[in-house]
Design an enzyme around this catalytic site. Structure first.
Site, PDB file in Angstrom:
ATOM      1  N   LYS A   1     -15.939  24.981  28.992  1.00  0.00           N
ATOM      2  CA  LYS A   1     -15.092  23.881  29.457  1.00  0.00           C
ATOM      3  C   LYS A   1     -13.969  24.446  30.166  1.00  0.00           C
ATOM      4  O   LYS A   1     -13.471  25.785  29.676  1.00  0.00           O
ATOM      5  CB  LYS A   1     -14.746  23.228  28.052  1.00  0.00           C
ATOM      6  CG  LYS A   1     -13.748  22.091  28.233  1.00  0.00           C
ATOM      7  CD  LYS A   1     -13.513  21.401  26.869  1.00  0.00           C
ATOM      8  CE  LYS A   1     -12.567  22.050  26.065  1.00  0.00           C
ATOM      9  NZ  LYS A   1     -12.051  21.110  24.957  1.00  0.00           N
TER      10      LYS A   1
ATOM     11  N   ASP B   1     -14.890  22.574  12.411  1.00  0.00           N
ATOM     12  CA  ASP B   1     -15.916  22.769  13.062  1.00  0.00           C
ATOM     13  C   ASP B   1     -16.189  24.083  14.035  1.00  0.00           C
ATOM     14  O   ASP B   1     -15.382  24.807  13.798  1.00  0.00           O
ATOM     15  CB  ASP B   1     -16.125  21.558  13.900  1.00  0.00           C
ATOM     16  CG  ASP B   1     -15.273  21.749  15.137  1.00  0.00           C
ATOM     17  OD1 ASP B   1     -14.322  22.160  15.171  1.00  0.00           O
ATOM     18  OD2 ASP B   1     -15.499  21.044  16.245  1.00  0.00           O
TER      19      ASP B   1
ATOM     20  N   ASP C   1     -11.438  22.480  16.428  1.00  0.00           N
ATOM     21  CA  ASP C   1     -10.541  21.362  16.635  1.00  0.00           C
ATOM     22  C   ASP C   1     -10.721  20.268  15.805  1.00  0.00           C
ATOM     23  O   ASP C   1     -10.019  19.230  15.686  1.00  0.00           O
ATOM     24  CB  ASP C   1     -10.831  21.181  18.237  1.00  0.00           C
ATOM     25  CG  ASP C   1     -12.189  20.647  18.606  1.00  0.00           C
ATOM     26  OD1 ASP C   1     -13.091  20.916  17.688  1.00  0.00           O
ATOM     27  OD2 ASP C   1     -12.419  20.382  19.794  1.00  0.00           O
TER      28      ASP C   1
ATOM     29  N   GLU D   1     -11.790   9.004  15.453  1.00  0.00           N
ATOM     30  CA  GLU D   1     -12.494   8.687  14.521  1.00  0.00           C
ATOM     31  C   GLU D   1     -13.595  10.089  14.311  1.00  0.00           C
ATOM     32  O   GLU D   1     -14.190  10.179  12.879  1.00  0.00           O
ATOM     33  CB  GLU D   1     -13.547   7.706  14.291  1.00  0.00           C
ATOM     34  CG  GLU D   1     -14.216   7.153  15.573  1.00  0.00           C
ATOM     35  CD  GLU D   1     -15.454   8.361  15.810  1.00  0.00           C
ATOM     36  OE1 GLU D   1     -16.143   8.280  14.928  1.00  0.00           O
ATOM     37  OE2 GLU D   1     -15.558   8.500  17.109  1.00  0.00           O
TER      38      GLU D   1
HETATM   39  C1  G1P Z   1     -17.818  13.215  20.417  1.00  0.00           C
HETATM   40  C2  G1P Z   1     -16.808  12.543  19.724  1.00  0.00           C
HETATM   41  C3  G1P Z   1     -15.650  12.377  20.368  1.00  0.00           C
HETATM   42  C4  G1P Z   1     -15.093  13.815  20.709  1.00  0.00           C
HETATM   43  C5  G1P Z   1     -16.150  14.503  21.536  1.00  0.00           C
HETATM   44  C6  G1P Z   1     -15.783  15.699  21.470  1.00  0.00           C
HETATM   45  O1  G1P Z   1     -18.284  12.660  21.596  1.00  0.00           O
HETATM   46  O2  G1P Z   1     -17.369  11.154  19.576  1.00  0.00           O
HETATM   47  O3  G1P Z   1     -14.773  11.524  19.677  1.00  0.00           O
HETATM   48  O4  G1P Z   1     -13.895  13.718  21.382  1.00  0.00           O
HETATM   49  O5  G1P Z   1     -17.520  14.579  20.701  1.00  0.00           O
HETATM   50  O6  G1P Z   1     -15.478  16.540  20.269  1.00  0.00           O
HETATM   51  P1  G1P Z   1     -19.417  11.681  22.033  1.00  0.00           P
HETATM   52  O7  G1P Z   1     -20.700  12.674  21.687  1.00  0.00           O
HETATM   53  O8  G1P Z   1     -19.463  10.571  21.206  1.00  0.00           O
HETATM   54  O9  G1P Z   1     -19.449  11.550  23.502  1.00  0.00           O
HETATM   55 ZN    ZN Z   2     -15.010  21.104  18.525  1.00  0.00          ZN
END
Ligand code: G1P
Ligand code: ZN
Length: 542
Positions: free
Chosen positions: A125, A276, A280, A363
């Protein structure tokens, strides 16, 4: 010393919700990581002689890609690279280092909460100078570049010693191997009342912090055991392992169940928290009380002034659209601005930079503030301990009193993982087509008031992001949201978010799934989930 290598482009390097994530064998293909890193550099301007921060969550393949990234940064003309010792930097710590040292940007190697190992996930990233994830216009440029790239540049030198703190020259660029924990721990100590938390712990309040074999181990050891005096062993699974000990490093009721059960047992600790893979995310559990991430955001916002770093009050709150509206009620009462953004932390950056909001949350176990530009797991845990210490109440008391004051937003997310991609896309397309016909329709006692595909108009830079999740709103503030995950690496993941508001404190003790059962049935009816996915129940409920 600088080598130019001819390469052929890959067509699948599209960054998702949070960077490029693929299985390790995909990343290990010839020049795959190099192509993507060079595409990042090719999409940026003005970094000659400036600093790049590099670090990762310690997962399998981290060290290999760090070596490549450092050598490619030298070839690209960066003046300096700051890299965490052992290749380690949690995502929030990387964000802090970028900001604190005024770096041009940073490369964060992580696939967050996804499993690690030779056949599991890896990710890259790019973060910009404010410390936050690159906005869409940069990730789009990186993707466009990756599709046509035909060469990359790399310093043709031996691997650097990642394990020794110190600095040295690499092909004309300075490399600084830094302590990954020190700057972060210092920042936390500035934001929170460490002496109050220390006194709480000294008084017998027992905390259990689960680092899940991932990056927060060294941070949590330093902060909770060394600086806050928690007994040795209070931090569990604290050695970052390339495969996270075979676990899924996702702090939720499914993957951190052991910790949850421990806190819920009569002899167990008073407070439990988990982070995690890259540090974060957070999960907070008190005795007899699991705190939903949506409630956590609302409660942190409502109690923010107890923490020294927020004593002057907060400027506003932001939450991702699928996150419950619990925080909205706090904003309303405190007269603060409230912003609803698409899923993904990158959408909070502009609001934080502009000073429109101080705290934000999702969430998906993500909470954070303007102290960095990423969500921050340990920050949230410390905030909770600071609130408990200041208010001299248990987590359960704090939460139930909050509900009594603001009402309770019953909330749950149902995930259908690894669904056939065509089936998932078909479901979404059909749902979109149905949207205009939904308002006014009733499903049992639930009447639809509005239905749309969420579009975000960024109030700071005016950019518009469309198709960010389908919402169906019902009378009384209940709603169901449908979207496809942008972080998965196999098949598609359908996320269904269900929420119901209950003002009456006498009705705040109902089991969440029970409280939401009629909405769950209606969600299936509206989106035809069972039929289209072939699943009779979700794979994960949080
Ligand atoms: C998921 C979570 C989202 C978070 C992201 C990165 O993304 O739903 O809130 O920002 O991981 O940690 P998604 O897999 O839903 O696109
Ligand atoms: Zn993470």
């Amino acid at each position: 010393m600088i080598k130019t290598v001819a390469t052929a482009p890959y067509q699948d390097q599209k960054p998702g919700t949070s960077g490029l994530r693929k299985k390790v064998p995909v990343f290990a293909q010839e020049n795959y990581a190099e192509n993507f890193i060079q595409s990042i550099f090719d999409s940026l301007e003005g970094f000659q002689g400036k600093t790049l921060v590099i670090g990762g969550d310690g997962r399998y393949y981290n060290r290999e890609v760090i070596q490549k990234a450092v050598k490619m940064a030298a070839a690209a003309g960066f003046g300096k690279v700051m890299v965490g010792q052992g290749g380690i930097l949690s995502t929030p710590a990387a964000s802090n280092v970028i900001r604190k040292y005024g770096a041009f940007g940073g490369i964060v190697l992580s696939a967050s909460h996804n499993p690690g190992g030779p056949t599991e996930d890896f990710g890259i990233k790019y973060n910009i100078g404010n410390g936050g994830p690159a906005p869409e216009k940069i990730t789009d440029a990186i993707f466009a570049r990756s599709k046509v790239i035909d060469e990359y540049k790399i310093a043709d030198v031996a691997d650097i010693d990642l394990d020794k703190i110190g600095s040295f020259d690499l092909a004309g660029m300075k490399v600084e191997v830094i302590d990954p924990v020190a700057d972060y721990a210092e920042l936390m100590e500035k934001l929170f009342d460490f002496s109050a938390i220390r006194a709480l712990i000294a008084g017998g309040f027992r905390v259990a912090i689960d680092s899940m074999g991932a990056v927060t181990g060294p941070y949590a050891n330093e902060i909770f055991e060394k600086r806050l005096g928690a007994p040795e062993g209070s931090v569990r699974n604290s050695t970052p392992l390339p495969d996270f000990g075979g676990h899924h490093p996702d702090p939720n009721l499914v993957h951190a169940k052991e910790l949850y059960d421990d806190v819920m047992s009569p002899q167990g600790p008073d407070f439990g928290a988990a982070s995690d893979g890259d540090g974060d995310r957070n999960m907070v559990v008190g005795k007899d009380m699991f705190v939903t991430p949506s409630d956590s955001l609302a409660i942190i916002a409502a109690n923010a002034t107890v923490a020294p770093g927020y004593a002057k009050g907060i400027s506003g709150i932001a939450r991702s659209m699928p996150t419950s509206a619990a925080a909205d009620r706090v904003a309303e009462k405190l007269g603060l601005g409230m912003y609803e953004t698409p899923t993904g932390w990158k959408f909070f950056g502009n609001l934080l930079d502009a000073g429109k909001v101080t705290v934000c949350g999702e969430e998906s176990f993500g909470t954070g503030s303007d102290h960095v530009r990423e969500k921050d797991g340990l920050w949230a845990v410390l905030f909770w301990l600071n609130i408990v210490a200041a208010r001299k109440k248990s987590v359960a008391e704090i939460v139930t009193q909050h509900w009594a004051e603001y009402g309770r937003n019953y909330y749950s997310r149902h995930d259908y993982e690894e669904v056939d991609t065509d089936a998932a896309n078909g479901l979404v397309t059909a749902l979109r087509e149905k949207l205009p016909s939904l308002p006014g329709q009733s499903f049992g006692s639930l009447k639809v008031t509005a239905a749309d595909d969420f579009a975000y108009h960024d109030p700071v830079d005016g950019s518009v992001s469309k198709n960010q999740g389908i919402r169906v709103l019902f009378e009384g503030g209940s709603r169901v949201v449908f979207r496809l995950s942008g972080t998965g690496t196999s098949g598609a993941t359908l996320r269904v978010y269900v929420e119901r508001y209950e003002a009456d404190p006498a009705k705040h003790g109902i089991d969440t799934q029970e409280a939401l059962s009629d909405l769950i049935t209606v969600a299936d009816e509206i989106a035809d989930i069972r039929k289209r996915t072939g699943r009779d129940k979700p794979s994960v409920i949080t």
